[in-house]
Motif scaffolding. Structure first.
Motif, PDB file in Angstrom:
ATOM      1  N   ASP A   7      44.566 108.175  63.159  1.00  0.00           N
ATOM      2  CA  ASP A   7      45.501 107.496  62.276  1.00  0.00           C
ATOM      3  C   ASP A   7      46.380 108.529  61.585  1.00  0.00           C
ATOM      4  OD1 ASP A   7      46.772 105.884  60.390  1.00  0.00           O
ATOM      5  OD2 ASP A   7      44.956 104.796  59.853  1.00  0.00           O
ATOM      6  N   SER A   8      47.596 108.142  61.252  1.00  0.00           N
ATOM      7  CA  SER A   8      48.489 109.067  60.552  1.00  0.00           C
ATOM      8  C   SER A   8      48.152 109.153  59.061  1.00  0.00           C
ATOM      9  CB  SER A   8      49.943 108.630  60.732  1.00  0.00           C
ATOM     10  OG  SER A   8      50.144 107.367  60.136  1.00  0.00           O
ATOM     11  N   THR A   9      47.298 108.251  58.577  1.00  0.00           N
ATOM     12  CA  THR A   9      46.882 108.286  57.174  1.00  0.00           C
ATOM     13  C   THR A   9      45.875 109.415  56.977  1.00  0.00           C
ATOM     14  OG1 THR A   9      47.134 105.882  57.069  1.00  0.00           O
ATOM     15  CG2 THR A   9      45.895 106.934  55.295  1.00  0.00           C
ATOM     16  N   PRO A  10      46.147 110.335  56.056  1.00  0.00           N
ATOM     17  CA  PRO A  10      45.217 111.443  55.827  1.00  0.00           C
ATOM     18  C   PRO A  10      43.829 110.947  55.431  1.00  0.00           C
ATOM     19  CG  PRO A  10      47.300 111.827  54.688  1.00  0.00           C
ATOM     20  CD  PRO A  10      47.333 110.420  55.204  1.00  0.00           C
ATOM     21  N   LEU A  11      42.811 111.718  55.789  1.00  0.00           N
ATOM     22  CA  LEU A  11      41.428 111.333  55.498  1.00  0.00           C
ATOM     23  C   LEU A  11      41.182 111.110  54.016  1.00  0.00           C
ATOM     24  CD1 LEU A  11      39.264 113.518  57.906  1.00  0.00           C
ATOM     25  CD2 LEU A  11      39.585 111.050  57.945  1.00  0.00           C
ATOM     26  N   TYR A  12      41.746 111.950  53.165  1.00  0.00           N
ATOM     27  CA  TYR A  12      41.494 111.789  51.733  1.00  0.00           C
ATOM     28  C   TYR A  12      42.032 110.448  51.233  1.00  0.00           C
ATOM     29  CZ  TYR A  12      46.325 113.127  50.562  1.00  0.00           C
ATOM     30  OH  TYR A  12      47.685 113.176  50.446  1.00  0.00           O
ATOM     31  N   ILE A  15      39.557 107.813  52.391  1.00  0.00           N
ATOM     32  CA  ILE A  15      38.382 107.834  51.519  1.00  0.00           C
ATOM     33  C   ILE A  15      38.692 107.084  50.222  1.00  0.00           C
ATOM     34  CG2 ILE A  15      36.954 109.344  50.061  1.00  0.00           C
ATOM     35  CD1 ILE A  15      37.201 111.419  52.401  1.00  0.00           C
ATOM     36  N   ALA A  16      39.819 107.401  49.612  1.00  0.00           N
ATOM     37  CA  ALA A  16      40.207 106.743  48.360  1.00  0.00           C
ATOM     38  C   ALA A  16      40.334 105.235  48.565  1.00  0.00           C
ATOM     39  CB  ALA A  16      41.516 107.324  47.835  1.00  0.00           C
ATOM     40  N   ALA A  17      40.968 104.826  49.662  1.00  0.00           N
ATOM     41  CA  ALA A  17      41.161 103.396  49.922  1.00  0.00           C
ATOM     42  C   ALA A  17      39.825 102.685  50.124  1.00  0.00           C
ATOM     43  CB  ALA A  17      42.058 103.200  51.143  1.00  0.00           C
ATOM     44  N   GLN A  18      38.904 103.309  50.834  1.00  0.00           N
ATOM     45  CA  GLN A  18      37.618 102.669  51.088  1.00  0.00           C
ATOM     46  C   GLN A  18      36.760 102.608  49.826  1.00  0.00           C
ATOM     47  OE1 GLN A  18      35.644 103.592  54.812  1.00  0.00           O
ATOM     48  NE2 GLN A  18      37.603 104.202  55.697  1.00  0.00           N
ATOM     49  N   LEU A  19      36.785 103.656  49.029  1.00  0.00           N
ATOM     50  CA  LEU A  19      36.052 103.621  47.762  1.00  0.00           C
ATOM     51  C   LEU A  19      36.662 102.571  46.829  1.00  0.00           C
ATOM     52  CD1 LEU A  19      35.392 107.420  47.117  1.00  0.00           C
ATOM     53  CD2 LEU A  19      33.679 105.654  47.618  1.00  0.00           C
ATOM     54  N   GLU A  20      37.986 102.497  46.809  1.00  0.00           N
ATOM     55  CA  GLU A  20      38.660 101.483  45.986  1.00  0.00           C
ATOM     56  C   GLU A  20      38.261 100.084  46.437  1.00  0.00           C
ATOM     57  OE1 GLU A  20      43.197  99.998  45.358  1.00  0.00           O
ATOM     58  OE2 GLU A  20      42.839 102.132  45.006  1.00  0.00           O
ATOM     59  N   GLU A  21      38.216  99.867  47.730  1.00  0.00           N
ATOM     60  CA  GLU A  21      37.811  98.559  48.260  1.00  0.00           C
ATOM     61  C   GLU A  21      36.379  98.240  47.847  1.00  0.00           C
ATOM     62  OE1 GLU A  21      38.103  94.912  50.242  1.00  0.00           O
ATOM     63  OE2 GLU A  21      39.672  96.298  49.636  1.00  0.00           O
ATOM     64  N   VAL A  51      37.013 115.118  50.434  1.00  0.00           N
ATOM     65  CA  VAL A  51      36.383 114.030  49.680  1.00  0.00           C
ATOM     66  C   VAL A  51      36.835 114.085  48.221  1.00  0.00           C
ATOM     67  CG1 VAL A  51      34.194 113.063  48.891  1.00  0.00           C
ATOM     68  CG2 VAL A  51      34.402 113.920  51.235  1.00  0.00           C
ATOM     69  N   LEU A  52      36.823 115.273  47.649  1.00  0.00           N
ATOM     70  CA  LEU A  52      37.211 115.436  46.252  1.00  0.00           C
ATOM     71  C   LEU A  52      38.661 115.018  46.024  1.00  0.00           C
ATOM     72  CD1 LEU A  52      36.458 116.347  43.406  1.00  0.00           C
ATOM     73  CD2 LEU A  52      37.155 118.662  44.054  1.00  0.00           C
ATOM     74  N   LYS A  53      39.520 115.335  46.968  1.00  0.00           N
ATOM     75  CA  LYS A  53      40.931 114.958  46.841  1.00  0.00           C
ATOM     76  C   LYS A  53      41.067 113.433  46.811  1.00  0.00           C
ATOM     77  CE  LYS A  53      45.465 116.196  48.657  1.00  0.00           C
ATOM     78  NZ  LYS A  53      46.204 116.999  49.635  1.00  0.00           N
ATOM     79  N   GLY A  54      40.294 112.743  47.654  1.00  0.00           N
ATOM     80  CA  GLY A  54      40.304 111.279  47.646  1.00  0.00           C
ATOM     81  C   GLY A  54      39.764 110.715  46.351  1.00  0.00           C
ATOM     82  N   MET A  55      38.678 111.300  45.859  1.00  0.00           N
ATOM     83  CA  MET A  55      38.098 110.834  44.592  1.00  0.00           C
ATOM     84  C   MET A  55      39.054 111.074  43.429  1.00  0.00           C
ATOM     85  SD  MET A  55      34.134 111.873  44.738  1.00  0.00           S
ATOM     86  CE  MET A  55      32.933 110.755  45.422  1.00  0.00           C
ATOM     87  N   ASN A  56      39.742 112.208  43.451  1.00  0.00           N
ATOM     88  CA  ASN A  56      40.687 112.506  42.378  1.00  0.00           C
ATOM     89  C   ASN A  56      41.851 111.522  42.350  1.00  0.00           C
ATOM     90  OD1 ASN A  56      39.326 114.583  41.074  1.00  0.00           O
ATOM     91  ND2 ASN A  56      40.191 116.152  42.418  1.00  0.00           N
ATOM     92  N   MET A  57      42.189 110.960  43.496  1.00  0.00           N
ATOM     93  CA  MET A  57      43.215 109.918  43.511  1.00  0.00           C
ATOM     94  C   MET A  57      42.751 108.721  42.673  1.00  0.00           C
ATOM     95  SD  MET A  57      44.613 109.812  47.449  1.00  0.00           S
ATOM     96  CE  MET A  57      45.704 108.439  47.097  1.00  0.00           C
ATOM     97  N   LEU A  58      41.463 108.391  42.780  1.00  0.00           N
ATOM     98  CA  LEU A  58      40.917 107.273  42.013  1.00  0.00           C
ATOM     99  C   LEU A  58      40.823 107.615  40.534  1.00  0.00           C
ATOM    100  CD1 LEU A  58      38.128 106.064  44.464  1.00  0.00           C
ATOM    101  CD2 LEU A  58      40.487 105.276  44.266  1.00  0.00           C
TER     102      LEU A  58
END
Length: 127
Positions: A7-12, A15-21, A51-58
């Protein structure tokens, strides 16, 4: 969690989208601790920095809060924030376009409401 590496969506962001869901659907209750960066990176075989980058988005969205020495927790009001953001997104992504297209087709408000009711009936949507 499942990731689409092609997917063109970055992993972080995934991760953020799935945790948000998971927060939105009650997988993580408000006030509850979410798995640590280390836990998630080990389970998912993903770099901890990703992972941390995704969490920091949240954290930046106010959905998750860091507690020094204790970890990350779902913020109070997180589900409501997600709900409001999704409603606004729904309006911008769907309703605006629907109204513009209806106008182009000469569909007035009453007819549009009839079509929406028809769609509810065809989709077996219940309250």
């Amino acid at each position: 969690m499942q990731f689409h590496f092609d997917d063109s969506t970055p992993l972080y962001q995934q991760i953020a989208a799935q945790l948000e869901e998971m927060i939105f659907t009650g997988g993580f209750d408000e006030g509850s601790q979410i798995p640590s960066t280390t836990q998630l990176s080990a389970e998912l075989h993903i770099n901890p920095a990703t992972v941390l980058k995704g969490m920091n988005m949240l954290v930046d969205k106010g959905l998750v809060e860091k507690r020094r020495g204790r970890g990350m927790f779902v913020a109070t009001g997180a589900q409501e924030k997600i709900m409001q953001a999704r409603k606004e997104s729904f309006y911008n992504d769907y309703v605006k376009r629907l109204v513009v297209e209806a106008h182009k087709l000469g569909i007035n408000k009453e007819h549009l409401l009839e079509l929406i009711e028809r769609g509810e009936n065809d989709g077996n949507i219940t309250d």
